[in-house]
Each structure stands twice: as C-alpha cells, then as structure tokens.
Scaffold this active site. Structure first.
Site, PDB file in Angstrom:
ATOM      1  N   HIS A 132      -9.657   2.032   0.497  1.00  8.25           N
ATOM      2  CA  HIS A 132      -9.638   0.928   1.455  1.00  8.25           C
ATOM      3  C   HIS A 132     -10.790   1.017   2.464  1.00  8.25           C
ATOM      4  O   HIS A 132     -10.577   0.868   3.672  1.00  8.25           O
ATOM      5  CB  HIS A 132      -8.292   0.924   2.179  1.00  8.25           C
ATOM      6  N   GLU A 171     -11.638  -3.679  -2.918  1.00 10.31           N
ATOM      7  CA  GLU A 171     -10.668  -2.693  -3.405  1.00 10.31           C
ATOM      8  C   GLU A 171     -10.440  -2.916  -4.896  1.00 10.31           C
ATOM      9  O   GLU A 171      -9.690  -3.803  -5.286  1.00 10.31           O
ATOM     10  CB  GLU A 171      -9.341  -2.865  -2.655  1.00 10.31           C
ATOM     11  N   HIS A 202       0.802  -1.228   0.000  1.00 11.17           N
ATOM     12  CA  HIS A 202       0.000   0.000   0.000  1.00 11.17           C
ATOM     13  C   HIS A 202       0.843   1.290   0.000  1.00 11.17           C
ATOM     14  O   HIS A 202       0.563   2.237   0.740  1.00 11.17           O
ATOM     15  CB  HIS A 202      -0.943   0.007   1.204  1.00 11.17           C
TER      16      HIS A 202
HETATM   17  C1  BGC Z   1      -4.628  -6.470   1.975  1.00 12.58           C
HETATM   18  C2  BGC Z   1      -4.394  -7.193   3.267  1.00 12.58           C
HETATM   19  C3  BGC Z   1      -3.775  -6.241   4.223  1.00 12.58           C
HETATM   20  C4  BGC Z   1      -4.696  -5.085   4.404  1.00 12.58           C
HETATM   21  C5  BGC Z   1      -4.116  -4.077   5.328  1.00 12.58           C
HETATM   22  C6  BGC Z   1      -5.531  -5.322   2.233  1.00 12.58           C
HETATM   23  O1  BGC Z   1      -5.708  -4.581   1.070  1.00 12.58           O
HETATM   24  O2  BGC Z   1      -5.152  -7.305   0.997  1.00 12.58           O
HETATM   25  O3  BGC Z   1      -3.566  -8.301   3.086  1.00 12.58           O
HETATM   26  O4  BGC Z   1      -3.491  -6.833   5.449  1.00 12.58           O
HETATM   27  O5  BGC Z   1      -4.961  -4.482   3.185  1.00 12.58           O
HETATM   28  O6  BGC Z   1      -5.107  -3.352   5.837  1.00 12.58           O
END
Ligand code: BGC
Length: 353
Positions: A179, A318, A106
């Site tokens: 998210h 997402e 991310h």
């Molecule tokens: C991921 C997860 C991750 C999370 C963190 C998601 O987009 O797929 O693996 O732990 O984000 O908040």
C-alpha cells in the site's frame, strides 16, 4: 554495506521495530520497517539528478500505529474489501472483522500491516530484505495457518521488486499487496492530478457506495477509466461519471488485458513531467487497485515533516486480485489450497525522461 539497520521505535508491548535502508550503486534508497513491512521512503533522482522521497509516510512509530491509510504497508490476508466480512468455502461460512462500514478491509482489525515481521538481510550490490510472518489458523477469522514470505529487492537499475510467497495448511483465501502512496514530484509536492498514468487495463469494476464491486466487469472504452493511452489522472477526475462520483475519485480495481501472467509484464506507468520521474509497474498479478488517496484528510496524523494530509496528494497502485472475489463466480480465483504455493511479483521501476 548497502543495508543500514536502525531502531525506529518500541511498541507498547515492548517489541522493537527496526528500519532498514537499502541503497544501490546509483544512490537510490529504499527504507523499509519491520512493522507491517512498510516502505517508509523511496529516494530517486529527477532528470537533473536531484533526489526526492516519492512515497507517503509518517515520521514516528506512534503515527504509523495510530494513523490510518496503511502507509506503505504490506496488506493481508486479503487486500481490499470483502462484502459484509463473510464468505463460504466448501460449505463452511467464515466471518471476518467488519472494519470498514459494513465490510471487511485489508485483512481486518489487525491485518499484516500491524504485525512485526521477522527480517533477514541479504546484503550485496543489489540488497534484499526477506520478511516473514506466520499467521495462525483462524487469525482475523481466516482459515488455515498461513506462512508468508515477502522479499524486497533493490536492483542496480533502480527497480524495487516485491516478491510475495505464501503457503497454507488448510484451504483459504488470499490477496496480498503493498500500500505505498506515490507522488513522483516528492511527498511534499501538491497533488497527483498532473501525473500521467498508463494502465494496460481494458475493464474495471464499478462499485456500490460502500466500494464493493457490483459484479460487473465494465469496459473502459469511452469512460474516465480508460488509461490505455497515458493521460493525466486529473483529466477526467471531475467528469460526470456515477462510478467516479460514488468513490469520490479513482478507487477502483482495473483488470489487466488477458489476466494474470506467468512472469511479470509491464502493466502500468506513472509519470511526472515536471520532475521527469517515471515509475513503471511490472507484475504477474491480474489487476491493480488505483486509489487516488481520496480519504487522506486525517488532521491528527500529519505526514513526514508535518505535512498536512490532503486528498489526491498521492496515488496507490496496488497490484492484486479482484476485491470480494470469493463472493463472485466471474471474478479471479483467490483460493489457496494446502500444498500450493502463492507466488506473485510486482516491480516498481524508476527512471527519468
Ligand atoms: C482502498 C480505499 C481505502 C484505502 C485505505 C485502498 O486500498 O481502495 O478504499 O480507503 O485503501 O487506505
């Protein structure tokens, strides 16, 4: 006026963070803040007209800063994981922060979720917020100065559109998403295993134990990953399937039939039979990461109103490109060249039945 701006808090460096509440004629409300462009609240009616807040989040700015999980935030420059935090572009190797085991997740140590975005209000019956963040060349190890504009629009038909646009001055990679954690029964209401999910996806990406895709596009046919007919998320959740066990639930990229489209089309729907709330997802993106909040267990940061974090209390949808796509030739193309415009739209549309 259908946008209300309020000071939400002040960061340790003195920057002020504002929240903006958008409201439409039917009373739907969406609250978004300038930190991370995060969606803090979505209030929609159930089939009896009772409103509930259907997204996860925290009460205080401190929790948004200190807590994990990227609650409601805009994610960039690259949503999801990049193996080992490295990739090569035109023969140049780039090294990114490794912030998730041995991988990059991310956007790194200080991704777009941690930036204070500039916000312009466009007030009308269908209010819009236009957020902008300019990421300098080299930020978090990524090449190119990336100018990102995200528009949130609340329409009269209870749809929240998120329009992502970006331009770079140098060849780079990009994968933007949001998210938000959804629970259509209301954020305080148990788990989402009884929610029904429909996905227009005929394959998914199995991963290794660090959640990096193996490179295979596996058909959903005959697997717990088949949501082509709506089914309860919980139906196959505990099935004896190595890909599910490996991720501790659903935390996988699903590939939409036919790949990306020119304009948004319906690709997913979430439904809670008890409240009657439904959420359709329209997008022009090629994939969606379905994450059933398997890591939500941080006791130090309770959610709104002090609710304890619990795995599977929310589901994230997402929309995005394939994770680690820059390291797989058979994956979707995440390269953005100077002079090109990155342009995608995702719409979360709420209704009841
Ligand atoms: C991921 C997860 C991750 C999370 C963190 C998601 O987009 O797929 O693996 O732990 O984000 O908040």
């Amino acid at each position: 006026m259908s946008i209300k701006k309020k000071l939400f808090g002040t960061l340790s460096d003195g920057s002020e963070v504002y929240s903006y509440t958008l409201r439409n004629r039917s009373g739907m409300k969406v609250k978004i803040m300038s930190l991370g462009g995060a969606v803090m609240q979505i209030k929609v009616p159930d089939r009896n007209g009772c409103f509930a807040d259907v997204v996860g989040g925290y009460d205080s700015l401190d929790s948004y800063v200190g807590g994990d999980g990227y609650q409601g935030a805009l994610i960039g420059r690259f949503g999801n994981r990049i193996a080992g935090g490295t990739f090569t572009l035109d023969g140049v190797k780039y090294t990114l922060a490794v912030n998730n085991g041995k991988n990059h997740l991310h956007g790194g140590d200080a991704g777009f979720d941690s930036k204070v975005w500039s916000v312009a209000e466009r007030d009308s019956d269908e209010p819009e917020l236009v957020l902008n963040y300019v990421s300098p060349d080299g930020e978090e190890g990524y090449p190119g100065r990336l100018d990102v504009t995200v528009t949130y629009k609340l329409s009269a038909d209870n749809a929240l559109s998120i329009i992502y646009r970006a331009e770079t001055d140098k060849k780079t990679i990009i994968n933007l998403t949001n998210h938000s954690y959804f629970n259509l029964a209301g954020y305080a209401d148990g788990d989402i295993l009884d929610h029904e999910l429909y996905l227009d996806a005929d394959s998914y990406l199995p991963t290794d134990e660090t959640l990096i895709p193996t490179g295979e596009l596996r058909s959903v046919e005959g697997t717990p990953f088949d949501f082509r007919e709506p089914k309860k998320i919980g139906r196959d959740f505990y099935a004896d399937d190595p890909a599910l066990k490996c991720a501790g639930g659903y935390d996988h990229c699903f590939n939409f039939r036919g790949g990306e489209t020119d304009t948004p089309v319906k690709r997913a729907e979430l439904y809670d039979a008890e409240s009657g709330r439904a959420m359709e997802v329209f997008t022009d993106q090629p994939c969606v990461q379905v994450y059933t909040g398997n890591f939500l267990n941080n006791e130090k940061f309770p959610f709104k109103n002090g609710f304890k974090q619990r795995p599977q209390s929310f589901v994230c949808l997402e929309t995005q490109h394939m994770p680690d796509s820059i390291n797989h030739e058979n994956f979707t193309d995440c390269v953005l060249n100077a002079g090109e415009v990155y342009d995608y739209t995702t719409i979360y549309k709420f209704s009841v039945r």
